[in-house]
Each structure stands twice: as C-alpha cells, then as structure tokens.
Design a protein around this motif. Structure first.
Motif, PDB file in Angstrom:
ATOM      1  N   LEU A 145      -3.199   8.003  -3.732  1.00  0.00           N
ATOM      2  CA  LEU A 145      -3.979   7.521  -2.668  1.00  0.00           C
ATOM      3  C   LEU A 145      -3.811   8.476  -1.124  1.00  0.00           C
ATOM      4  CD1 LEU A 145      -3.412   3.892  -3.264  1.00  0.00           C
ATOM      5  CD2 LEU A 145      -5.641   4.663  -2.686  1.00  0.00           C
ATOM      6  N   PRO A 193      -9.662   9.647   2.074  1.00  0.00           N
ATOM      7  CA  PRO A 193     -10.049   8.471   2.241  1.00  0.00           C
ATOM      8  C   PRO A 193     -11.603   8.401   2.212  1.00  0.00           C
ATOM      9  CG  PRO A 193      -8.849   8.761   4.114  1.00  0.00           C
ATOM     10  CD  PRO A 193      -8.664   9.847   3.057  1.00  0.00           C
ATOM     11  N   GLU A 194     -12.338   9.354   2.939  1.00  0.00           N
ATOM     12  CA  GLU A 194     -13.594   9.213   3.352  1.00  0.00           C
ATOM     13  C   GLU A 194     -14.471   9.702   2.295  1.00  0.00           C
ATOM     14  OE1 GLU A 194     -14.988   8.207   6.282  1.00  0.00           O
ATOM     15  OE2 GLU A 194     -12.886   7.776   6.524  1.00  0.00           O
ATOM     16  N   ARG A 200     -12.621   7.029  -3.285  1.00  0.00           N
ATOM     17  CA  ARG A 200     -12.493   5.664  -3.235  1.00  0.00           C
ATOM     18  C   ARG A 200     -11.955   5.146  -4.786  1.00  0.00           C
ATOM     19  NH1 ARG A 200     -15.689   3.700   1.069  1.00  0.00           N
ATOM     20  NH2 ARG A 200     -15.799   5.473   2.332  1.00  0.00           N
ATOM     21  N   TYR A 220      -4.790  -0.370   2.404  1.00  0.00           N
ATOM     22  CA  TYR A 220      -5.736   0.597   2.445  1.00  0.00           C
ATOM     23  C   TYR A 220      -7.094  -0.274   2.378  1.00  0.00           C
ATOM     24  CZ  TYR A 220      -2.303   3.654   0.482  1.00  0.00           C
ATOM     25  OH  TYR A 220      -1.141   4.560   0.228  1.00  0.00           O
ATOM     26  N   ARG A 245     -11.011   0.470   0.876  1.00  0.00           N
ATOM     27  CA  ARG A 245     -11.012   1.806  -0.109  1.00  0.00           C
ATOM     28  C   ARG A 245     -11.735   1.321  -1.385  1.00  0.00           C
ATOM     29  NH1 ARG A 245      -6.796   6.736   0.146  1.00  0.00           N
ATOM     30  NH2 ARG A 245      -8.237   8.119  -0.936  1.00  0.00           N
TER      31      ARG A 245
END
Length: 299
Positions: A195, A200-201, A204, A226, A229
């Motif tokens: 993670l 994170p963009e 997922r 998170y 996500r």
C-alpha cells in the motif's frame, strides 16, 4: 480465488497494427474516475435498494466449461448483474462479450496473472475493452517474487508501471490479496508495504474479506487508514473451523463492512467461494443473504 491454481491469460484479442495509437486516443477520451461501462448499462432493471451484486466466476469454474452461456444466464436469473472473470474457458473477447450481452450481465473486472504485466500488456488492455472490463486485477504474487520486503517493493514498482499504462487506456488496476500478505516479514506487514509503495492514484485494492480475516486483520482498520482505495471486494464467509462457507452461513460480520462501504470506496461486491460443493446453490444462497444485508442497510 484459490492461490495455487494458474489463471488463463487474457490475450485472445486479435493483434492490431495501430494498437498503441488506439490506446492513446482512448486514454485521452476517458478519465480515470469515470471508467467505461457496457453500452446498455442504463437499460437494465436495477434492484430496489443497494448496489448491483456480482460473483467471481472462479466459484463456478467446474460448470462453466460445459455450459458457459447457460451458466451466465442462470446467474442473471438469480439476480446478479455483474460477474468477474478468472479466465475465459477458451472463448475470445468477442464471444465473451456476446455471452454477457445475451445474459444481461456486465463484467466490470477480470483477474490476470502477474506475468501479463510484462507480456504484451497493451494487448491485454485491448481485450479488456472488447469485453467491457473497467478493472484488471492481479490476484496472486508468486512466492519467488516475495522472499523479503524488497521483493514486495519490486512488485509494487511493477504494479505502478502497469497501472500507469492501464490508466492511459482508461482501465483501472488493482491487486487482490490472500492471507500471506498479512504474515509478519522483517518486522512489517507486507500488505502495508504494498500500500505504501504503490501510487494510490494508480493502484487500488480488491480486498478479499475472507483472506484478510484469515490473516488476522480487520477490514475496517484498512478502510480507515486508506479511505477510498478499495473499489472492489470479494465477499466470502468463514466457518467456525476457518474454512469457506456460503455467504451468511459463517462468522464474518458483513453488516459492519457494508456500513463502511462508502468510506472504503466499494463499488463492486463479488460473492466468491473457492471450493463450493454445489456452485449454483452457493451462488443462489450467497446472493440471497448478501442482498438481504444490503437491503437492510439501505432501509
């Protein structure tokens, strides 16, 4: 999905001489936050409350080869509106899409082997578009790629690169866990490293609610840490002995997870059972129990 069984590769689309240009044009037209759906999505009858429910077709792998189209039709008759693939049983993307359309189903996602990230990934993305997938999900990290935390970091970088290419093509990218990611390694939790090391963009998570529970962790902990996500989840239940059972027949409190679905960012709920004695009965019982939970929450 059972970890040890190999997955069929998503590479049945015909080669295209203008493949890269096609993907670049498509990517320019599609935003990552508004990924494509099947063309007739708005025409389908929606359930009175709660989201459309789906099923991971690995659950029905023993009967799909004998009656692919009929099995999809029976799932639609139960009430499912979405399916997630883990192989196509010898059918090319056009045939898969035709079977989905005939049954009135969408296939927002499919599982792919990690090897596909390096083996003509663009062709895999093209096939995904032909079928109507919005997400491609890597479902397993081979043991030899994760001997230590640096191995997980290298995998995370591969995920970032593949996800960037997928994003340009208007396809989301996610990773599906088992329980080994939660076993301590070098004083850390490998899932946490994944993670942290993935963008994170771009990357997922498809959270498997059985396996994270089996690994001794609470899904709500990760939803809080998170938020947003986890656009996809696998809904499978755990019996008193730790084995898999039909949804609603075990010990996992799905109501508390459903209540935090918005925080997690969940948009797709896929029933799954790795080793069902009667796959279609499991599909029906699990749908009915999950639908009841969804309706109770919506009420």
């Amino acid at each position: 999905m059972r970890a040890a069984e190999p997955r069929e590769r998503l590479r049945d689309a015909p080669a295209a001489t203008t493949r890269r240009a096609f993907l670049q044009r498509l990517g320019a037209a599609l935003a990552f936050g508004a990924l494509p759906r099947c063309a007739d999505a708005d025409d389908w009858t929606q359930p009175p409350t709660g989201p459309d429910l789906g099923i991971q077709l690995y659950t029905l792998r023993s009967i799909l080869p004998q009656d692919f189209e009929g099995t999809l039709a029976r799932l639609a008759g139960i009430g499912y509106r979405e399916v997630e693939f883990a192989g196509y049983h010898g059918r090319d993307p056009a045939a898969v899409r035709a079977a989905l359309d005939a049954a009135g189903l969408r296939a927002p996602s499919a599982h792919v082997a990690i090897e596909e990230l390096d083996a003509d990934w663009e062709r895999t993305l093209e096939a995904a578009h032909a079928i109507g997938h919005e997400w491609l999900v890597v479902a397993w990290i081979p043991e030899e790629l994760r001997p230590d935390l640096d191995g997980y970091r290298r995998v995370a970088e591969r995920f970032n690169q593949a996800a960037a290419a997928a994003r340009e093509a208007g396809i989301g990218f996610a990773y599906h866990n088992h329980d080994f990611e939660f076993a301590p390694l070098e004083g850390r939790t490998p899932y946490d490293v994944l993670l942290e090391e993935t963008d994170p963009e771009l990357v997922r998570l498809e959270l498997d609610l059985y396996w994270i529970t089996k690994g001794g962790r609470d899904p709500l902990e990760y939803f809080a840490r998170y938020p947003g996500r986890f656009p996809l989840v696998h809904v499978k239940d755990m019996g008193e002995d730790g084995g898999m059972v039909d949804v609603g027949k075990g010990t996992i409190d799905f109501a508390r997870i459903i209540a935090r679905g918005e925080e997690a960012g969940i948009r797709h709920w896929f029933v799954e059972h790795d080793v069902p004695a009667d796959p279609m009965r499991t599909a029906r019982v699990s749908y009915e129990n999950l639908r009841a939970l969804m309706d109770a929450h919506a009420a």
